[in-house]
Write an enzyme that holds these catalytic residues in place. Sequence first.
Site, PDB file in Angstrom:
ATOM      1  N   ASN A   1      -0.049   5.714  -0.085  1.00 33.03           N
ATOM      2  CA  ASN A   1      -0.903   6.877  -0.360  1.00 33.03           C
ATOM      3  C   ASN A   1      -0.056   8.141  -0.466  1.00 33.03           C
ATOM      4  O   ASN A   1       0.894   8.125  -1.266  1.00 33.03           O
ATOM      5  CB  ASN A   1      -2.143   6.964   0.544  1.00 33.03           C
ATOM      6  CG  ASN A   1      -1.928   7.028   2.027  1.00 33.03           C
ATOM      7  OD1 ASN A   1      -1.461   6.082   2.635  1.00 33.03           O
ATOM      8  ND2 ASN A   1      -2.280   8.135   2.652  1.00 33.03           N
ATOM      9  N   ASP A   2      -0.353   9.199   0.252  1.00 32.47           N
ATOM     10  CA  ASP A   2       0.204  10.535  -0.017  1.00 32.47           C
ATOM     11  C   ASP A   2       1.719  10.603  -0.286  1.00 32.47           C
ATOM     12  O   ASP A   2       2.500   9.949   0.415  1.00 32.47           O
ATOM     13  CB  ASP A   2       0.013  11.456   1.195  1.00 32.47           C
ATOM     14  CG  ASP A   2      -1.350  11.401   1.792  1.00 32.47           C
ATOM     15  OD1 ASP A   2      -2.231  10.737   1.250  1.00 32.47           O
ATOM     16  OD2 ASP A   2      -1.527  12.030   2.846  1.00 32.47           O
TER      17      ASP A   2
ATOM     18  N   ARG B   1      -2.720  17.550  11.632  1.00 39.50           N
ATOM     19  CA  ARG B   1      -1.693  16.764  10.931  1.00 39.50           C
ATOM     20  C   ARG B   1      -1.177  17.389   9.633  1.00 39.50           C
ATOM     21  O   ARG B   1      -1.666  18.378   9.164  1.00 39.50           O
ATOM     22  CB  ARG B   1      -2.238  15.368  10.645  1.00 39.50           C
ATOM     23  CG  ARG B   1      -3.493  15.331   9.796  1.00 39.50           C
ATOM     24  CD  ARG B   1      -3.869  13.871   9.516  1.00 39.50           C
ATOM     25  NE  ARG B   1      -5.065  13.752   8.718  1.00 39.50           N
ATOM     26  CZ  ARG B   1      -6.286  13.582   9.213  1.00 39.50           C
ATOM     27  NH1 ARG B   1      -6.488  13.532  10.511  1.00 39.50           N
ATOM     28  NH2 ARG B   1      -7.315  13.469   8.399  1.00 39.50           N
ATOM     29  N   ASP B   2      -0.210  16.666   9.072  1.00 43.63           N
ATOM     30  CA  ASP B   2       0.362  16.911   7.741  1.00 43.63           C
ATOM     31  C   ASP B   2       1.155  18.221   7.658  1.00 43.63           C
ATOM     32  O   ASP B   2       0.912  19.057   6.778  1.00 43.63           O
ATOM     33  CB  ASP B   2      -0.740  16.871   6.655  1.00 43.63           C
ATOM     34  CG  ASP B   2      -1.610  15.625   6.749  1.00 43.63           C
ATOM     35  OD1 ASP B   2      -1.158  14.646   7.367  1.00 43.63           O
ATOM     36  OD2 ASP B   2      -2.738  15.640   6.215  1.00 43.63           O
TER      37      ASP B   2
ATOM     38  N   GLU C   1      -6.769  18.437   4.745  1.00 39.27           N
ATOM     39  CA  GLU C   1      -5.562  17.632   4.935  1.00 39.27           C
ATOM     40  C   GLU C   1      -4.447  18.208   4.044  1.00 39.27           C
ATOM     41  O   GLU C   1      -4.700  19.018   3.155  1.00 39.27           O
ATOM     42  CB  GLU C   1      -5.822  16.167   4.540  1.00 39.27           C
ATOM     43  CG  GLU C   1      -6.945  15.511   5.346  1.00 39.27           C
ATOM     44  CD  GLU C   1      -7.164  14.038   4.998  1.00 39.27           C
ATOM     45  OE1 GLU C   1      -7.318  13.251   5.921  1.00 39.27           O
ATOM     46  OE2 GLU C   1      -7.195  13.681   3.804  1.00 39.27           O
TER      47      GLU C   1
ATOM     48  N   TRP D   1       0.808  -1.231   0.000  1.00 37.43           N
ATOM     49  CA  TRP D   1       0.000   0.000   0.000  1.00 37.43           C
ATOM     50  C   TRP D   1       0.837   1.274   0.000  1.00 37.43           C
ATOM     51  O   TRP D   1       1.786   1.398   0.764  1.00 37.43           O
ATOM     52  CB  TRP D   1      -0.895   0.001   1.251  1.00 37.43           C
ATOM     53  CG  TRP D   1      -1.614   1.304   1.431  1.00 37.43           C
ATOM     54  CD1 TRP D   1      -1.111   2.447   1.979  1.00 37.43           C
ATOM     55  CD2 TRP D   1      -2.951   1.608   1.027  1.00 37.43           C
ATOM     56  NE1 TRP D   1      -2.052   3.445   1.952  1.00 37.43           N
ATOM     57  CE2 TRP D   1      -3.195   2.958   1.371  1.00 37.43           C
ATOM     58  CE3 TRP D   1      -3.971   0.875   0.404  1.00 37.43           C
ATOM     59  CZ2 TRP D   1      -4.413   3.582   1.125  1.00 37.43           C
ATOM     60  CZ3 TRP D   1      -5.188   1.503   0.164  1.00 37.43           C
ATOM     61  CH2 TRP D   1      -5.399   2.838   0.521  1.00 37.43           C
TER      62      TRP D   1
ATOM     63  N   PHE E   1       2.563   9.538   9.853  1.00 34.93           N
ATOM     64  CA  PHE E   1       1.624  10.091   8.881  1.00 34.93           C
ATOM     65  C   PHE E   1       2.341  11.129   7.996  1.00 34.93           C
ATOM     66  O   PHE E   1       3.550  11.288   8.062  1.00 34.93           O
ATOM     67  CB  PHE E   1       0.411  10.697   9.615  1.00 34.93           C
ATOM     68  CG  PHE E   1      -0.738   9.731   9.792  1.00 34.93           C
ATOM     69  CD1 PHE E   1      -0.552   8.366   9.703  1.00 34.93           C
ATOM     70  CD2 PHE E   1      -2.024  10.204  10.036  1.00 34.93           C
ATOM     71  CE1 PHE E   1      -1.632   7.478   9.849  1.00 34.93           C
ATOM     72  CE2 PHE E   1      -3.110   9.334  10.184  1.00 34.93           C
ATOM     73  CZ  PHE E   1      -2.909   7.978  10.087  1.00 34.93           C
TER      74      PHE E   1
ATOM     75  N   TRP F   1     -10.011   8.355  -1.754  1.00 32.79           N
ATOM     76  CA  TRP F   1     -10.365   7.572  -0.558  1.00 32.79           C
ATOM     77  C   TRP F   1     -11.710   6.866  -0.690  1.00 32.79           C
ATOM     78  O   TRP F   1     -11.998   5.933   0.058  1.00 32.79           O
ATOM     79  CB  TRP F   1     -10.359   8.460   0.695  1.00 32.79           C
ATOM     80  CG  TRP F   1      -8.976   8.733   1.210  1.00 32.79           C
ATOM     81  CD1 TRP F   1      -8.331   9.928   1.244  1.00 32.79           C
ATOM     82  CD2 TRP F   1      -8.058   7.768   1.772  1.00 32.79           C
ATOM     83  NE1 TRP F   1      -7.064   9.778   1.778  1.00 32.79           N
ATOM     84  CE2 TRP F   1      -6.885   8.472   2.115  1.00 32.79           C
ATOM     85  CE3 TRP F   1      -8.111   6.394   2.014  1.00 32.79           C
ATOM     86  CZ2 TRP F   1      -5.766   7.841   2.689  1.00 32.79           C
ATOM     87  CZ3 TRP F   1      -7.007   5.769   2.584  1.00 32.79           C
ATOM     88  CH2 TRP F   1      -5.861   6.490   2.916  1.00 32.79           C
TER      89      TRP F   1
ATOM     90  N   GLN G   1       3.471   7.752   2.089  1.00 33.74           N
ATOM     91  CA  GLN G   1       2.748   6.940   3.063  1.00 33.74           C
ATOM     92  C   GLN G   1       2.780   5.489   2.576  1.00 33.74           C
ATOM     93  O   GLN G   1       2.314   5.191   1.470  1.00 33.74           O
ATOM     94  CB  GLN G   1       1.295   7.435   3.171  1.00 33.74           C
ATOM     95  CG  GLN G   1       1.159   8.768   3.878  1.00 33.74           C
ATOM     96  CD  GLN G   1       1.465   8.621   5.350  1.00 33.74           C
ATOM     97  OE1 GLN G   1       0.632   8.187   6.121  1.00 33.74           O
ATOM     98  NE2 GLN G   1       2.676   8.979   5.744  1.00 33.74           N
TER      99      GLN G   1
HETATM  100  C1  FRU Z   1      -4.432  12.103   3.428  1.00 35.97           C
HETATM  101  C2  FRU Z   1      -4.175  11.496   4.805  1.00 35.97           C
HETATM  102  C3  FRU Z   1      -3.388  12.467   5.663  1.00 35.97           C
HETATM  103  C4  FRU Z   1      -2.723  11.558   6.645  1.00 35.97           C
HETATM  104  C5  FRU Z   1      -2.406  10.351   5.798  1.00 35.97           C
HETATM  105  C6  FRU Z   1      -2.441   9.051   6.530  1.00 35.97           C
HETATM  106  O1  FRU Z   1      -4.648  11.166   2.430  1.00 35.97           O
HETATM  107  O2  FRU Z   1      -5.400  11.155   5.405  1.00 35.97           O
HETATM  108  O3  FRU Z   1      -4.171  13.479   6.251  1.00 35.97           O
HETATM  109  O4  FRU Z   1      -1.584  12.112   7.219  1.00 35.97           O
HETATM  110  O5  FRU Z   1      -3.364  10.340   4.751  1.00 35.97           O
HETATM  111  O6  FRU Z   1      -1.965   8.010   5.743  1.00 35.97           O
END
Ligand code: FRU
Length: 474
Positions: A21-22, A143-144, A195, A19, A78, A281, A38
């Site tokens: 993501n970001d 976050r982020d 985010e 997996w 994260f 998502w 991620q």
């Molecule tokens: C965005 C998010 C961020 C978070 C991360 C977690 O896609 O939800 O806000 O830090 O993914 O994987």
Amino acid sequence: MLYQEKHRPQLHFTPKENWMNDPNGLVYYEGEYHLFYQYNPLASEHANMNWGHATSTDLYHWEEHEVAIAPDELGTIFSGSAVVDKNNTSGLFESDSGGLVAIFTQDGASQQQSIAYSKDKGRTWMKYEGNPVIPNTKIKDFRDPKVSWHEDSQQWIMVLACGDHMQFYGSPNLIDWTYLSSFGKEYPSYDGVWECPDLLYLPVENRSKKEWVLIVSINPGGPNGGSAVYYFTGSFDGKAFQPNEKPEDTLKWADAGKDFYAAVTWDNTEDTYWIGWMNNWQYAGVSPVSPWLSAMSLARKLSLYEKDDDLLLKQEVITADSDAEVISYPGATIESGETESYEIGDTAQIDVQLAKTTGNSEWGVTFTTDQDEAFRLVIDKQSNSYTFHRDQGITDFSEDFPTEVKGSLNKEAVKTLKAIVDKASIELFLNDGLSAATNTIYPEGTITQLEVFAVNEAVQVENITWTKLHSIWK
Ligand code: FRU
């Protein structure tokens, strides 16, 4: 061949397996563009977040490395950013030549901001002993962190996503942070959460000035459902962001497709480049690919363009393939109601240049496969919009997938269309990147044809090129 392998992108970064993501920690340092992301090293599901790592020398060919930052007792890792601490403001490096510092959220009992530093070009990281550097403030979504150096106020600035608003913090050393201001509570966040922010200072291409841009990823609440990225333009004085847009103004989406999210920019570059996660998502967890899950978009160079007193984000896609073969098709007039077909491939850059734009024309292009599947883009000047249809191929994994995807033409008649086709995605750029739409597709067959069609007016094509892009994988 399993359908899963068939859909492995050849022009876009995917981890070998598991997996993703970001994009995280985007930074240019000593000849390398770093792409952290991620990543769950154990499975194809969103859990156990680490920072995966890849590098590139041209923002196009990527090499995957070992996992860079792993969870600890404060939580999983994260999203966040990385900077070059050139003058060793943090004191974490032995010499004044500094090194890389990563700033990220730890998702544990609560969300807090931590830092780590690397003395070997991002290959290995040490966590700072005094983490977290910004402890939890009882805000659930906190976050982020995206950090950059602000020259005028001579400090590091962090923008942090806090559910329905952003917070700004300042620091002399990346360790001690002071709250500066908040922005956005009065702006719509729908049912979604803000985010992955970014704060940019971009040149306005057709004026000799620069303006500040605040990037917001929102999920859900995107114009076509689920996740999407929008932006404000305005000013930033080292303390607070003042937007040009009012809360009642129409939101400006960076990319109207369904699969461009959490996009952020590289630090320490002269021009500004960003990359996004090519998923949503709404259905990321059930996307029909394996053993990897998700690709990044292509990187894009950013600028602003002034139009009717408004500032629009312009994105120029990066493809660094200098010896790709280019097939050129001659111009043609396609009468209304007619269609013209051109042979293309499924790892390709397609450029359509019109000889002139017409008044209220409706026209478009269809990407068809050798199994008669059609992915259709309809451009409609009258309604100032374009619509992408992806109800063919594999769609049954989510009812949110095959729905129509609509974007705004920004009141511009379309003169150029660029499409990057790559097995399981089509990235569209209209008018040199003034409108963009990124969508994944999962055809059963292989894309072999481009059809250009005219609906209510003749379309005058000046030329069409098909650039046969090579796979980025060795
Ligand atoms: C965005 C998010 C961020 C978070 C991360 C977690 O896609 O939800 O806000 O830090 O993914 O994987």
